[in-house]
Design a protein around this motif. Structure first.
Motif, mmCIF file in Angstrom:
data_model
loop_
_atom_site.group_PDB
_atom_site.id
_atom_site.type_symbol
_atom_site.label_atom_id
_atom_site.label_comp_id
_atom_site.label_asym_id
_atom_site.label_seq_id
_atom_site.Cartn_x
_atom_site.Cartn_y
_atom_site.Cartn_z
ATOM 1 N N VAL A 77 0.836 -1.195 0.000
ATOM 2 C CA VAL A 77 0.000 0.000 0.000
ATOM 3 C C VAL A 77 0.879 1.255 0.000
ATOM 4 O O VAL A 77 1.907 1.310 0.677
ATOM 5 C CB VAL A 77 -0.956 0.004 1.219
ATOM 6 N N TRP A 78 0.475 2.258 -0.793
ATOM 7 C CA TRP A 78 1.167 3.546 -0.836
ATOM 8 C C TRP A 78 0.115 4.603 -1.121
ATOM 9 O O TRP A 78 -0.622 4.507 -2.091
ATOM 10 C CB TRP A 78 2.246 3.546 -1.904
ATOM 11 N N ALA A 79 0.049 5.595 -0.269
ATOM 12 C CA ALA A 79 -1.080 6.530 -0.295
ATOM 13 C C ALA A 79 -0.860 7.751 -1.171
ATOM 14 O O ALA A 79 -1.604 8.724 -1.060
ATOM 15 C CB ALA A 79 -1.403 6.968 1.129
ATOM 16 N N SER A 80 0.141 7.725 -2.035
ATOM 17 C CA SER A 80 0.388 8.880 -2.899
ATOM 18 C C SER A 80 0.830 8.410 -4.271
ATOM 19 O O SER A 80 1.130 7.234 -4.490
ATOM 20 C CB SER A 80 1.451 9.796 -2.289
ATOM 21 N N LEU A 81 0.895 9.366 -5.195
ATOM 22 C CA LEU A 81 1.379 9.157 -6.543
ATOM 23 C C LEU A 81 2.551 10.109 -6.771
ATOM 24 O O LEU A 81 2.743 11.055 -5.991
ATOM 25 C CB LEU A 81 0.269 9.438 -7.558
ATOM 26 N N PRO A 82 3.348 9.905 -7.822
ATOM 27 C CA PRO A 82 4.471 10.826 -8.050
ATOM 28 C C PRO A 82 4.067 12.290 -8.057
ATOM 29 O O PRO A 82 4.730 13.128 -7.426
ATOM 30 C CB PRO A 82 5.007 10.366 -9.410
ATOM 31 N N ALA A 83 2.969 12.640 -8.717
ATOM 32 C CA ALA A 83 2.558 14.048 -8.794
ATOM 33 C C ALA A 83 2.120 14.581 -7.435
ATOM 34 O O ALA A 83 2.510 15.685 -7.023
ATOM 35 C CB ALA A 83 1.441 14.211 -9.816
ATOM 36 N N SER A 84 1.323 13.806 -6.713
ATOM 37 C CA SER A 84 0.831 14.281 -5.413
ATOM 38 C C SER A 84 1.948 14.331 -4.383
ATOM 39 O O SER A 84 1.967 15.204 -3.508
ATOM 40 C CB SER A 84 -0.314 13.394 -4.924
ATOM 41 N N ALA A 85 2.899 13.412 -4.468
ATOM 42 C CA ALA A 85 4.027 13.427 -3.539
ATOM 43 C C ALA A 85 4.895 14.661 -3.762
ATOM 44 O O ALA A 85 5.347 15.311 -2.807
ATOM 45 C CB ALA A 85 4.857 12.158 -3.696
ATOM 46 N N ALA A 87 3.895 17.460 -4.953
ATOM 47 C CA ALA A 87 3.119 18.641 -4.569
ATOM 48 C C ALA A 87 3.141 18.870 -3.064
ATOM 49 O O ALA A 87 3.053 20.015 -2.607
ATOM 50 C CB ALA A 87 1.674 18.507 -5.058
ATOM 51 N N ASP A 88 3.272 17.786 -2.274
ATOM 52 C CA ASP A 88 3.254 17.924 -0.814
ATOM 53 C C ASP A 88 4.127 16.830 -0.186
ATOM 54 O O ASP A 88 3.618 15.839 0.345
ATOM 55 C CB ASP A 88 1.817 17.825 -0.303
ATOM 56 N N PRO A 89 5.443 16.997 -0.233
ATOM 57 C CA PRO A 89 6.347 15.961 0.286
ATOM 58 C C PRO A 89 6.136 15.648 1.762
ATOM 59 O O PRO A 89 6.270 14.489 2.172
ATOM 60 C CB PRO A 89 7.742 16.557 0.045
ATOM 61 N N ALA A 94 4.228 11.714 5.888
ATOM 62 C CA ALA A 94 3.327 11.388 6.995
ATOM 63 C C ALA A 94 2.400 10.225 6.652
ATOM 64 O O ALA A 94 2.082 9.397 7.508
ATOM 65 C CB ALA A 94 2.505 12.620 7.361
ATOM 66 N N LEU A 95 1.970 10.149 5.399
ATOM 67 C CA LEU A 95 1.025 9.108 4.995
ATOM 68 C C LEU A 95 1.678 7.748 4.804
ATOM 69 O O LEU A 95 1.020 6.716 4.965
ATOM 70 C CB LEU A 95 0.337 9.511 3.689
ATOM 71 N N ASN A 96 2.963 7.735 4.476
ATOM 72 C CA ASN A 96 3.591 6.471 4.077
ATOM 73 C C ASN A 96 4.744 6.028 4.978
ATOM 74 O O ASN A 96 4.726 4.916 5.503
ATOM 75 C CB ASN A 96 4.084 6.594 2.626
ATOM 76 N N THR A 97 5.732 6.888 5.166
ATOM 77 C CA THR A 97 6.920 6.477 5.918
ATOM 78 C C THR A 97 6.629 6.343 7.404
ATOM 79 O O THR A 97 7.012 5.340 8.036
ATOM 80 C CB THR A 97 8.059 7.479 5.688
ATOM 81 N N THR A 98 5.956 7.308 7.987
ATOM 82 C CA THR A 98 5.680 7.263 9.427
ATOM 83 C C THR A 98 4.841 6.040 9.825
ATOM 84 O O THR A 98 5.192 5.347 10.797
ATOM 85 C CB THR A 98 4.993 8.571 9.876
ATOM 86 N N PRO A 99 3.744 5.724 9.118
ATOM 87 C CA PRO A 99 2.999 4.510 9.475
ATOM 88 C C PRO A 99 3.817 3.231 9.301
ATOM 89 O O PRO A 99 3.644 2.271 10.059
ATOM 90 C CB PRO A 99 1.807 4.540 8.508
ATOM 91 N N THR A 100 4.706 3.217 8.314
ATOM 92 C CA THR A 100 5.544 2.034 8.134
ATOM 93 C C THR A 100 6.487 1.853 9.311
ATOM 94 O O THR A 100 6.775 0.724 9.732
ATOM 95 C CB THR A 100 6.335 2.135 6.815
ATOM 96 N N LEU A 101 6.966 2.951 9.878
ATOM 97 C CA LEU A 101 7.793 2.858 11.078
ATOM 98 C C LEU A 101 7.010 2.261 12.246
ATOM 99 O O LEU A 101 7.561 1.492 13.054
ATOM 100 C CB LEU A 101 8.326 4.239 11.452
ATOM 101 N N ALA A 102 5.738 2.586 12.352
ATOM 102 C CA ALA A 102 4.901 2.004 13.405
ATOM 103 C C ALA A 102 4.787 0.494 13.214
ATOM 104 O O ALA A 102 4.814 -0.273 14.190
ATOM 105 C CB ALA A 102 3.521 2.647 13.397
ATOM 106 N N LEU A 103 4.668 0.056 11.972
ATOM 107 C CA LEU A 103 4.631 -1.376 11.678
ATOM 108 C C LEU A 103 5.952 -2.034 12.074
ATOM 109 O O LEU A 103 5.965 -3.108 12.712
ATOM 110 C CB LEU A 103 4.349 -1.590 10.192
#
Length: 321
Positions: A77-85, A87-89, A94-103
């Motif tokens: 799962v990845w909650a962004s696309l190249p364009a949206s990422a 636009a708001d790095p 926050a949507l992808n790396t931080t939750p993966t750290l919780a896992l």
């Protein structure tokens, strides 16, 4: 593969997840598809009892409970696309790396009972502008998009948790999968999108001169590669593996292939090139052959033929044939 493990597939209702689930279930393994979306496909009756579904969000998941009894976690799962990422790095992080750290922290807490983790990275973005073609896994990570930077960051954290805590983390640097059932609304998958537009009479948009080269792999081969990495007993230091076709195809070649198959000219709209599109991305897949015993079976032309047949017949799940 042996039928002794329970797999948790994050993003299990997505393009890759549902195909990998089918392969695992056919091999006798049990699978739980975890996704925010409902299950939208019907699996063959023979394997249906081995595939479950649960609703969860990566950002709010109760990992300690979800990991109970799980042997392998597939992180697709990845909650962004190249364009949206781009636009708001910060939001991408926050949507992808931080939750993966919780896992990863939940896995660390389980100690020797921690499951294996297989992460679907992006072979087309983490390497950036290639210094070597095809690109081996040893190539420097030098993404030129926030999307690629996020994927590379997760890879680095997986390596950290391997080194510090002995977790069995594995990375599949996936090429550009295509095939029937791909979510066209996400704007990914040039091969499938071009096919769909050609069949429905819509113009095809190409950014730049069309000589951008990508490594396209049919979903049947991509899923088999992901399953092989997830079930390989031991990978040692070869825990990062390219999964692709090993061959490059330009966007102009896709157009020519479609026109030849359909017997007519296609409407193509040319737009200025984009700075974040690397000119060439082709993966070296020798490690996957040597370590996993896996290799793609379908050529690009064969994959396109299968996808064309599936789309024309309105199929949504192309099984591994």
């Amino acid at each position: 593969m042996t039928g002794t493990r329970h797999h948790l597939i994050l993003g299990g209702c997505g393009f890759i997840g549902r195909h990998v689930a089918l392969l695992l279930a056919e091999a006798g393994e049990t699978v739980m598809l975890c996704d925010r979306a409902p299950l939208s496909v019907t699996y063959p009756e023979a394997v249906r009892h081995r595939i479950g579904h649960c609703t969860a969000d990566l950002a709010t998941a109760d990992w300690d409970a979800m990991l109970e009894g799980v042997a392998v976690v597939h992180h697709y799962v990845w909650a962004s696309l190249p364009a949206s990422a781009n636009a708001d790095p910060a939001r991408d992080l926050a949507l992808n790396t931080t939750p993966t750290l919780a896992l990863l922290e939940a896995m660390r807490r389980r100690g020797k009972a921690a499951p294996r983790l297989v992460f679907s990275s992006s072979g087309g973005t983490v390497y950036g502008r290639l210094r070597q073609v095809p690109v081996p896994e040893e190539h420097t990570l030098a993404p030129i998009t926030a999307y690629g930077a996020g994927k590379a960051a997760v890879e680095l954290y997986l390596g950290l948790y391997r080194a510090l805590y002995g977790l069995d983390c594995r990375v599949a640097r996936l090429a550009n999968p295509f095939g029937a059932g791909q979510d066209l609304a996400r704007g990914q998958g040039a091969a499938t999108t071009f096919l769909h537009h050609a069949l429905t009479g819509q113009p095809i948009t190409i950014w730049g001169d069309g000589e951008v080269v990508r490594d396209f792999i049919h979903i049947a081969d991509a899923a088999a590669g992901m399953a092989a990495l997830a079930t390989c007993p031991e990978v040692g230091e070869n825990w990062v593996v390219n999964i692709g076709s090993g061959q490059g195809t330009s966007l102009n070649t896709i157009i020519a292939e479609l026109e030849a198959r359909l017997g007519r000219r296609l409407a193509v709209r040319r737009e200025p090139g984009r700075a974040f599109d690397v000119p060439v991305s082709v993966l070296d897949i020798r490690r996957a052959r040597d370590v996993l015993g896996w290799a793609p079976r379908l050529s690009f032309a064969e994959g396109m033929s299968r996808t064309l047949s599936d789309l024309a017949g309105a199929a949504t799940l192309s099984t591994m044939g």
